[in-house]
Design a protein around this motif. Structure first.
Motif, PDB file in Angstrom:
ATOM      1  N   SER A 212     -24.585  50.618  32.776  1.00 44.69           N
ATOM      2  CA  SER A 212     -23.341  50.084  32.191  1.00 44.69           C
ATOM      3  C   SER A 212     -23.485  49.519  30.778  1.00 44.69           C
ATOM      4  N   PRO A 213     -24.509  48.668  30.517  1.00 46.19           N
ATOM      5  CA  PRO A 213     -24.604  48.095  29.167  1.00 46.19           C
ATOM      6  C   PRO A 213     -24.912  49.126  28.082  1.00 46.19           C
ATOM      7  N   GLU A 216     -20.044  53.041  26.904  1.00 47.17           N
ATOM      8  CA  GLU A 216     -18.720  52.410  26.726  1.00 47.17           C
ATOM      9  C   GLU A 216     -17.744  52.763  27.844  1.00 47.17           C
ATOM     10  N   ALA A 236     -19.434  48.482  37.746  1.00 50.04           N
ATOM     11  CA  ALA A 236     -19.414  48.785  36.305  1.00 50.04           C
ATOM     12  C   ALA A 236     -18.321  47.967  35.612  1.00 50.04           C
ATOM     13  N   THR A 241     -17.687  47.094  31.599  1.00 46.17           N
ATOM     14  CA  THR A 241     -17.558  48.457  31.074  1.00 46.17           C
ATOM     15  C   THR A 241     -16.347  49.122  31.716  1.00 46.17           C
ATOM     16  N   GLN A 242     -15.536  49.776  30.907  1.00 49.32           N
ATOM     17  CA  GLN A 242     -14.395  50.521  31.441  1.00 49.32           C
ATOM     18  C   GLN A 242     -14.919  51.543  32.449  1.00 49.32           C
ATOM     19  N   VAL A 260     -14.821  56.755  22.453  1.00 46.93           N
ATOM     20  CA  VAL A 260     -15.999  56.498  23.293  1.00 46.93           C
ATOM     21  C   VAL A 260     -17.122  57.433  22.850  1.00 46.93           C
TER      22      VAL A 260
END
Length: 331
Positions: A212-213, A216, A236, A241-242, A260
């Motif tokens: 996740s990090p 995007e 997530a 995070t979207q 993104v």
């Protein structure tokens, strides 16, 4: 309008050993006995898998009264209650049990502790077939809690002998929080030696925490009914995070990818890799140029098939010798 540059694949993702085994049980039953093979409930919670097996001659039912006498019946990977098991036996079906061995492990623990006079608090989602199966191992004495608030409302008949069990596909973090609330209210509660949440659920959630990090947007491949897939999307999103869950590449929306650069991609334990490949192709069509797989745990867990379905690929003959059954290493 920036388009995605890179797709990062979570590792591990997709099929777990219990799902692999469950699907193989249905396929081997079809090969050995011919269509139709009846399956109680979706064998695993994935639309593609269920439709694929329907096309091969599997018939999915919820009520055992819909199965003709003498038919071959497979129990889904989620497990069944004692009542369903007894009814299936009474109706004289030829039964193959595709219950995941890690779910069966929870059933065995419940039966063992119940004999010692324990009552249970089960952490899980009401109405999920795995929860119905585990709670249905006993006539009474299992109290379901879905969140921390439920823990305050539970009224066991006694607290001297109380044990906690969980659904195998929960959010690891949620389950830890709810277990802590159970422990705070019932300090003598007995907890499983190894957590009931399975290795695959844990590994896929751990991978999303790393993924996740770095991205995007996270896309989770999984069906709406799949508990472990839903948890991946929630996780997530909780990490900021979207995130979207899709049953297939057709559900991807081009606007999700506006601005993104990096897309993270994972799949629930019941989602086949072919769907992941189709999602990759669709994101590439939107402009992504590279695909990279994250470093992650390699899963080597394999579960033996039930007796009567082991077939030697070379000779086509049934294998009857007993192989030593080994559990998943370190779990």
């Amino acid at each position: 309008m920036h388009k995605p540059q890179e797709i990062v694949l979570a590792e591990p993702r997709g099929f777990c050993a219990g799902v692999d085994r469950a699907i193989e049980i249905v396929e081997r039953a079809l090969a050995k006995f011919g269509a139709p093979i009846y399956v109680r409930h979706e064998i695993v919670h994935n639309t593609y898998v269920v439709n694929d097996l329907k096309a091969k001659g599997a018939i999915f039912i919820e009520e055992l009264s819909d199965v003709p006498p003498g038919a071959t019946l497979v129990f889904s990977a989620h497990g069944v209650s004692r009542a369903v098991q007894q009814e299936a036996e009474a109706r004289g079906f030829s039964i193959f049990d595709a219950t995941c061995p890690l779910v069966t492990k929870v059933h065995v623990e419940v039966a063992k502790l119940a004999k010692e006079g324990y009552e249970f608090i089960m952490i899980g989602h009401k109405g999920h077939p795995e929860v119905e199966g585990t709670m249905g191992q006993l006539d009474h004495g299992i109290h379901l809690v879905e969140d921390v608030e439920d823990v305050a409302r539970v009224q066991p008949a006694q607290t001297a002998k109380l044990a906690v069990v969980t659904q195998t596909t929960l959010s690891v973090d949620d389950a830890a929080e709810i277990t802590a609330a159970v422990r705070a209210r019932f300090p003598h509660v007995r907890e499983p030696k190894q957590q009931d949440i399975c290795y695959a659920t844990q590994n896929r959630q751990d991978a999303v925490k790393i993924l996740s990090p770095q991205v995007e947007l996270v896309i989770v491949v999984g069906s709406p009914t799949s508990s472990n897939s839903n948890r991946l999307r929630e996780l997530a999103a909780r990490l900021g995070t979207q995130a979207y869950m899709v049953d297939s590449a057709q559900e991807l929306r081009p606007e999700w990818f506006d601005g993104v650069a990096r897309v993270g991609l994972t799949a629930g334990a019941s989602a086949p890799e072919i769907l992941v490949r189709q999602v990759i192709d669709r994101i590439k069509a939107l402009g992504a140029v590279s695909v990279r797989t994250m470093d992650g745990i390699e899963e080597t867990v394999k579960f033996p098939l039930p007796k009567g379905l082991k077939i030697d690929g070379a000779t086509g003959l049934e294998i009857t010798e007993r192989r030593p059954e080994t559990g998943p290493a370190g779990h």
